[in-house]
Design a protein around this motif. Structure first.
Motif, PDB file in Angstrom:
ATOM      1  N   HIS A  56       0.851  -1.191   0.000  1.00 49.40           N
ATOM      2  CA  HIS A  56       0.000   0.000   0.000  1.00 49.40           C
ATOM      3  C   HIS A  56       0.885   1.239   0.000  1.00 49.40           C
ATOM      4  O   HIS A  56       1.734   1.369   0.873  1.00 49.40           O
ATOM      5  N   TRP A  57       0.674   2.117  -0.965  1.00 51.10           N
ATOM      6  CA  TRP A  57       1.392   3.388  -0.960  1.00 51.10           C
ATOM      7  C   TRP A  57       0.448   4.438  -0.388  1.00 51.10           C
ATOM      8  O   TRP A  57      -0.249   4.149   0.564  1.00 51.10           O
ATOM      9  N   THR A  58       0.426   5.602  -0.975  1.00 57.35           N
ATOM     10  CA  THR A  58      -0.465   6.615  -0.403  1.00 57.35           C
ATOM     11  C   THR A  58      -1.261   7.275  -1.512  1.00 57.35           C
ATOM     12  O   THR A  58      -0.995   7.064  -2.691  1.00 57.35           O
ATOM     13  N   ASN A  59      -2.224   8.107  -1.115  1.00 55.17           N
ATOM     14  CA  ASN A  59      -3.006   8.853  -2.097  1.00 55.17           C
ATOM     15  C   ASN A  59      -2.107   9.779  -2.901  1.00 55.17           C
ATOM     16  O   ASN A  59      -2.386  10.059  -4.068  1.00 55.17           O
ATOM     17  N   ALA A  60      -1.017  10.246  -2.294  1.00 55.54           N
ATOM     18  CA  ALA A  60      -0.083  11.118  -3.007  1.00 55.54           C
ATOM     19  C   ALA A  60       0.548  10.372  -4.178  1.00 55.54           C
ATOM     20  O   ALA A  60       0.765  10.949  -5.253  1.00 55.54           O
ATOM     21  N   SER A  61       0.823   9.074  -3.974  1.00 57.38           N
ATOM     22  CA  SER A  61       1.408   8.275  -5.055  1.00 57.38           C
ATOM     23  C   SER A  61       0.431   8.162  -6.220  1.00 57.38           C
ATOM     24  O   SER A  61       0.823   8.202  -7.377  1.00 57.38           O
ATOM     25  N   CYS A  62      -0.862   8.017  -5.902  1.00 59.82           N
ATOM     26  CA  CYS A  62      -1.870   7.874  -6.955  1.00 59.82           C
ATOM     27  C   CYS A  62      -2.048   9.198  -7.703  1.00 59.82           C
ATOM     28  O   CYS A  62      -2.228   9.218  -8.916  1.00 59.82           O
ATOM     29  N   TYR A  90      -1.435  -0.277  -4.711  1.00 59.22           N
ATOM     30  CA  TYR A  90      -0.510   0.357  -5.653  1.00 59.22           C
ATOM     31  C   TYR A  90       0.436  -0.685  -6.238  1.00 59.22           C
ATOM     32  O   TYR A  90       0.734  -0.672  -7.432  1.00 59.22           O
ATOM     33  N   ALA A  91       0.890  -1.613  -5.407  1.00 60.44           N
ATOM     34  CA  ALA A  91       1.856  -2.624  -5.860  1.00 60.44           C
ATOM     35  C   ALA A  91       1.268  -3.528  -6.938  1.00 60.44           C
ATOM     36  O   ALA A  91       1.999  -4.064  -7.768  1.00 60.44           O
ATOM     37  N   ASP A  92      -0.063  -3.692  -6.939  1.00 61.51           N
ATOM     38  CA  ASP A  92      -0.691  -4.487  -7.986  1.00 61.51           C
ATOM     39  C   ASP A  92      -0.757  -3.713  -9.300  1.00 61.51           C
ATOM     40  O   ASP A  92      -0.974  -4.295 -10.363  1.00 61.51           O
ATOM     41  N   HIS A  93      -0.636  -2.404  -9.212  1.00 61.47           N
ATOM     42  CA  HIS A  93      -0.868  -1.507 -10.342  1.00 61.47           C
ATOM     43  C   HIS A  93       0.454  -1.099 -11.002  1.00 61.47           C
ATOM     44  O   HIS A  93       0.559  -1.040 -12.220  1.00 61.47           O
ATOM     45  N   ILE A  94       1.459  -0.833 -10.173  1.00 59.11           N
ATOM     46  CA  ILE A  94       2.731  -0.287 -10.637  1.00 59.11           C
ATOM     47  C   ILE A  94       3.867  -1.203 -10.162  1.00 59.11           C
ATOM     48  O   ILE A  94       3.902  -1.600  -9.002  1.00 59.11           O
ATOM     49  N   ALA A  95       4.765  -1.536 -11.078  1.00 57.00           N
ATOM     50  CA  ALA A  95       5.988  -2.242 -10.695  1.00 57.00           C
ATOM     51  C   ALA A  95       7.144  -1.609 -11.445  1.00 57.00           C
ATOM     52  O   ALA A  95       7.037  -1.361 -12.658  1.00 57.00           O
ATOM     53  N   ASP A  96       8.222  -1.309 -10.751  1.00 56.43           N
ATOM     54  CA  ASP A  96       9.395  -0.643 -11.329  1.00 56.43           C
ATOM     55  C   ASP A  96       9.010   0.645 -12.054  1.00 56.43           C
ATOM     56  O   ASP A  96       9.534   0.957 -13.118  1.00 56.43           O
ATOM     57  N   GLY A  97       8.068   1.367 -11.483  1.00 56.77           N
ATOM     58  CA  GLY A  97       7.686   2.653 -12.069  1.00 56.77           C
ATOM     59  C   GLY A  97       6.834   2.546 -13.316  1.00 56.77           C
ATOM     60  O   GLY A  97       6.559   3.547 -13.965  1.00 56.77           O
TER      61      GLY A  97
ATOM     62  N   ARG B 103      -4.586  -7.479   2.075  1.00 53.74           N
ATOM     63  CA  ARG B 103      -3.871  -7.213   0.823  1.00 53.74           C
ATOM     64  C   ARG B 103      -2.381  -6.991   1.057  1.00 53.74           C
ATOM     65  O   ARG B 103      -1.558  -7.409   0.240  1.00 53.74           O
ATOM     66  N   GLU B 104      -2.030  -6.333   2.128  1.00 57.95           N
ATOM     67  CA  GLU B 104      -0.617  -6.029   2.375  1.00 57.95           C
ATOM     68  C   GLU B 104       0.182  -7.312   2.594  1.00 57.95           C
ATOM     69  O   GLU B 104       1.332  -7.399   2.203  1.00 57.95           O
TER      70      GLU B 104
END
Lengths: 177, 288
Positions: A56-62, A90-97, B103-104
């Protein structure tokens, strides 16, 4: 060769010494590295746990890519909700940028179930001063809409009162909950 | 340069006429096209190596820091004392925390690192507790079998209590579960033999045996996130800020302020003597 009078003592002591040496070697070989640095455990386990992947990242990352949605979300009553709760990690959506997978967007009845996770008045355990709750289908009846209506037909999910407030402004109709 | 010399420049003003340009130097044109095509396809085949490996390391720095005083300095384990506060009066039982937690860590179905319980008290002082699927799908329905009038009802999120005197650590025969110098109770899955003593010893039922790895698992207060200056994921996603986390040695932290306030703060099962670092605000006496 004739055994001396104390040979049995020598054998016992020899045996103990051999057992001690073997035991010591076994301990050296079998004790994991870094065991006992801080206590009766492997100190490296702390580092291994600390190096776990963040999913999980943050809303700022999105918002770095989805600026439009994020901008409206940050101004609405839903600003405290994490993007990742509804859409996935986020990790499911983005990998290595780079984007690797499209995250799900809820539609239809899924939306209703999702909204009522927080806003269902039937669950009395919800503190009223914390969350605004509605009773279904009373709320739909009161607003003179069909009972098959989903929440997002009136409420923009990222900022639930944005359209409502705009409509009130334009038409001058008083809000009823 | 000899090519351009050969090309007849028909148009005045220095702009070469396309037709004559092509006719005059087809060989050069084809060469250019081929070079472009080969170069372009090579770019597609060979990935750009520069910076990719390093980027992954620093990516987390892009996430805004959530716990001050951890990033950009040596992490001194002995100077940290973290505390967790759950505010019962703010929990709406949405289950965001449970979803995020699942999920984490890819927690298998039927096991929970954190879960949310629903308490219902009626006027005869009967207490009913339920937690369908640990609250991971939220609470969509009231309890239909309870006919009497409800006096008091509320949600109680549960997670690892991070005891200062952990009984799970005491019983572990192989040194797989331990209390780190910064106060986290962690499980070393490489050491764990899956005997299950810790699961029985935990007074809060916070542990479970992972069905695939056959090792004990439990909530870690997201140790991997905390070490990177981020909040535990349940605290991060909680929409009503019912979960709070911070360093007790940081006098500016919210947790420190709450624990110093006049609010009713308590721990669960105090008489077990485990001295938890997980505190509950506004919890009723019935909660165990």
């Amino acid at each position: 060769m004739e055994s001396s009078y104390n040979s049995h003592v020598k054998r016992i002591i020899g045996g103990i010494v051999i057992a001690a040496v073997l035991g010591f070697l076994a301990k050296v070989v079998m004790t994991p590295e870094s065991f006992g640095v801080y206590g009766h455990y492997r100190a490296d386990a702390i580092i291994e746990e600390a190096d776990r992947e963040i999913r999980h990242w943050t809303n700022a990352s999105c918002s770095s890519c989805h600026a439009h949605e994020a901008n409206r979300h940050s101004k609405g009553n839903h600003k405290t909700i994490s993007c990742e709760f509804c859409h996935g990690t986020y990790a499911d959506h983005i990998a290595d940028g780079k984007k690797v997978k499209t995250l799900p967007v809820m539609t239809g009845d899924e939306i209703k179930t999702l909204c009522l996770r927080c806003h269902n008045k039937a669950i009395e355990a919800r503190p009223e001063d914390v969350i605004k709750t509605v009773a279904m289908p009373d709320h739909l009846k009161k607003q003179n809409v069909k009972e098959t209506h989903t929440c997002n037909q009136c409420h923009y999910v990222h900022a639930p009162l944005e359209y409502i407030n705009q409509a009130i402004k334009i038409t001058g109709i008083k809000e009823t909950i | 340069m000899s090519r351009t010399d050969k090309t007849p420049n028909a148009v005045s003003g220095g702009v070469p006429d396309m037709a004559t340009e092509l006719n005059g130097d087809r060989r050069a044109f084809i060469k250019k096209v081929l070079k472009g095509a080969i170069g372009g396809s090579l770019l597609l085949v060979i990935p750009l190596e520069a910076g990719v490996g390093e980027k992954q390391e620093n990516d987390f720095d892009k996430i805004p820091e959530q716990i001050p005083g951890i990033r950009g300095q040596e992490y001194d384990m002995s100077s940290r004392q973290f505390a967790f506060v759950v505010d019962i009066t703010r929990c709406i039982g949405c289950g965001s925390c449970c979803v995020a937690d699942k999920r984490e860590y890819n927690v298998p179905d039927g096991n929970y690192r954190t879960w949310v319980e629903r308490y219902v008290k009626d006027f005869d002082d009967n207490v009913y507790v339920d937690s369908p699927k640990g609250g991971v799908e939220g609470y969509q329905e009231p309890r239909p079998e309870l006919k009497g009038k409800i006096r008091d009802t509320f949600f109680v999120p549960k997670l690892c209590n991070m005891c200062k005197k952990p009984s799970c650590v005491q019983v572990c025969p192989v040194g797989a579960t331990f209390k780190s110098p910064d106060g986290f109770i962690l499980v070393d899955s490489k050491r764990c033999v899956g005997c299950g003593y810790c699961i029985q010893a935990c007074p809060y039922s916070a542990r479970f045996l992972h069905p695939v790895t056959r090792t004990a698992e439990k909530c870690t207060w997201c140790y991997h996130r905390v070490r990177k200056g981020l909040l535990p994921v349940c605290v991060h996603v909680c929409p009503t800020k019912a979960r709070k986390f911070g360093d007790m040695n940081d006098k500016k932290s919210e947790v420190y302020k709450i624990l110093r306030s006049h609010d009713v703060i308590t721990v669960l099962k105090k008489d077990m003597g485990n001295a938890p670092s997980l505190y509950y605000k506004g919890v009723r006496r019935e909660v165990v």
